[in-house]
Design an enzyme around this catalytic site. Structure first.
Site, PDB file in Angstrom:
ATOM      1  CE  LYS A 257      19.098  -6.351   5.840  1.00 28.47           C
ATOM      2  NZ  LYS A 257      19.200  -5.116   5.034  1.00 28.47           N
ATOM      3  NE  ARG A 331      10.978   1.768   3.861  1.00 25.87           N
ATOM      4  CZ  ARG A 331      11.698   2.152   2.803  1.00 25.87           C
ATOM      5  NH1 ARG A 331      11.095   2.631   1.725  1.00 25.87           N
ATOM      6  NH2 ARG A 331      13.019   2.063   2.835  1.00 25.87           N
TER       7      ARG A 331
END
Length: 482
Positions: A257, A331
């Protein structure tokens, strides 16, 4: 926790020695003021007030002492759910009134607001001061206290305070002090308090027990991955399983990120905080359910053994997953947990996760995205959100987008290259790991408030707890959901 640190409301007999806190509609303000003693009427007239102000207005007696105070109510009874901020006027009053004991005087109080008044008053006193030892108040009791409003649900207020404080405290805690082991200790503390059982898998034991995706995401951290498994209740009762995303810090992995994108990633375990808080509410209410809470807890960091883009991992369910992006790790860990959760066919399976930025782009920070293909469950959840002023917003599990998850190498790709429908494709990915026939709902929430408002300071935020608990209490525990 908040409920144990402050006493925001009093026994009913405190009303006899409390100052009245009037709550009045603007349209009735002039008529209402005529019933006040002359000094208070003169004070209102001197300020040119034709309606109650936004902030609480103190009323004087003939000696200049405080006679009471007045706050504004909405002009008309709002439809439930349409004015979630309405009761926050009492949080503002709690924070702004001078020290003292107050009692509510509000004949026009909207139906069902008594509980919200007590809750809002108490929430105004929340402080996360763990890292301010020099400025932390030695006296944690509030300066303003409120007699219990007539009709307020005391047990629900106490439960919501405890649950809200747990979410806020966990999410606000920096990742240095809240890793996977710390999250496991929070679950163990909850279990000890309510007589539940916790089993925890750590490190390579996670992989050996058959949770390869959880292990793959967490293996690069010096703080090993954990799988937390809490159980409580009578096995003969309806089974409810809660799954929470517990990414204690998310660097994005090798798909690193940006600095700004990483700034708030201590909150990426917000889903885990929510399911622990909801579990506390269930156990405190002694709901007749068989409760299970599964929390995959990991750090997603960069190291030589980190999960790589292009890797393929075979999940607990047996589906193979190509790693399209290591920053779509939530996820992955949820997939293994959902496969385990649905294997026992619970009456209800709920997961909570700070899963996608796409949900926040669509709905902003206040509205958790609700996904389910069960129409009856969706109807009850949305009705509860409306009635409880605890908003949820349903987004579709749009099947035509399922091919976006296709992979040339594996059964699924965890991160489609398409820029479209990111929250929906993430939910469709999770759905692939839930067995057919299992009643399931997924909440993609933010768990953070970017700016302060009365009773809701900037920082960790509890979202959807009242709505979820209402459905568990009124439909699942009583087996009335069709």
């Amino acid at each position: 926790m908040l409920a144990s640190l402050i006493d925001p409301v009093l026994e009913p007999d405190a009303a006899r020695r409390a100052l009245p806190l009037h709550a009045v509609r603007a349209s009735r303000f002039a008529e209402w003021a005529l019933g006040l003693p002359a000094p208070a009427q003169a004070w209102i007239k001197a300020q040119g007030l034709e309606a109650p102000p936004d902030s609480p207005l103190l009323l004087p007696d003939s000696e200049g002492a405080v006679l009471g105070a007045v706050v504004a109510l909405p002009e008309a009874d709002p439809a439930p759910g349409m004015d979630p901020e309405g009761p926050l006027v009492f949080a503002r009053a709690s924070a702004q009134l001078p020290p003292g004991v107050y009692r509510l005087d509000a004949p026009d109080l909207p139906a069902g607001w008594a509980t919200d008044v007590a809750l809002s008053w108490a929430l105004a006193h929340y402080r996360f001061d763990r890292y301010r030892p020099l400025t932390r108040s030695a006296e944690r009791r509030p300066k303003t206290r409120l007699a219990w409003p007539e009709g307020a649900d005391r047990a629900l207020v106490a439960s919501l305070l405890d649950a809200t404080a747990l979410v806020r405290d966990l999410v606000n805690t920096p990742a240095e002090d809240l890793g996977p082991a710390d999250l496991a200790r929070a679950a163990e503390h909850t279990a000890q308090r309510f007589g539940a059982r916790v089993d925890v898998l750590v490190g390579d034991a996670v992989r050996e027990a058959g949770y390869p995706l959880i292990h793959a995401v967490g293996r690069a951290s010096p703080r090993p991955p954990h799988l937390i498994d809490l159980t409580w209740g009578n096995p003969a009762h309806p089974a409810v399983t809660l799954v929470g995303k517990g990414v204690c810090f998310d660097t994005g992995g090798l798909d690193l990120k940006t600095a700004s994108g990483m700034r708030l990633m201590k909150k990426d375990m917000g889903g885990a905080a929510h399911v622990l808080a909801l579990a506390r509410m269930v156990m405190a209410a002694d709901l007749p359910v068989r409760l299970r809470v599964l929390i995959p807890a990991v750090d997603n960091v960069v190291a030589g053994n980190a999960l790589r883009p292009g890797d393929v991992v075979v999940s607990r369910k047996g589906l193979s997953v190509e790693i399209g992006n290591t920053d779509a790790e939530g996820r992955l860990i949820l997939a293994d947990a959902l496969a385990e959760a649905s294997a026992s066919a619970p009456a209800l399976l709920l997961d909570c996760a700070t899963l996608t930025g796409a949900a926040r782009v669509a709905l902003g920070p206040d509205l958790p995205a609700l996904f389910t293909d069960d129409e009856a469950l969706a109807s009850h959840l949305l009705a509860a959100a409306h009635a409880q002023r605890d908003p949820l917003w349903r987004l579709p599990l749009w099947r035509p987008y399922r091919p976006l998850l296709d992979s040339a190498l594996a059964d699924l790709n965890n991160a489609p290259e398409s820029p479209f429908a990111g929250a929906i494709t993430a939910a469709l990915f999770l759905k692939a790991f839930v067995n057919p026939g299992v009643r399931w709902a997924h909440l993609d929430l933010y768990a953070w408030r970017p700016s302060s408002r009365p009773g809701h300071p900037e920082g960790g935020a509890a979202q959807g707890l009242r709505a979820l608990f209402s459905v568990l209490k009124n439909h699942i525990a009583s087996d009335t959901l069709p």
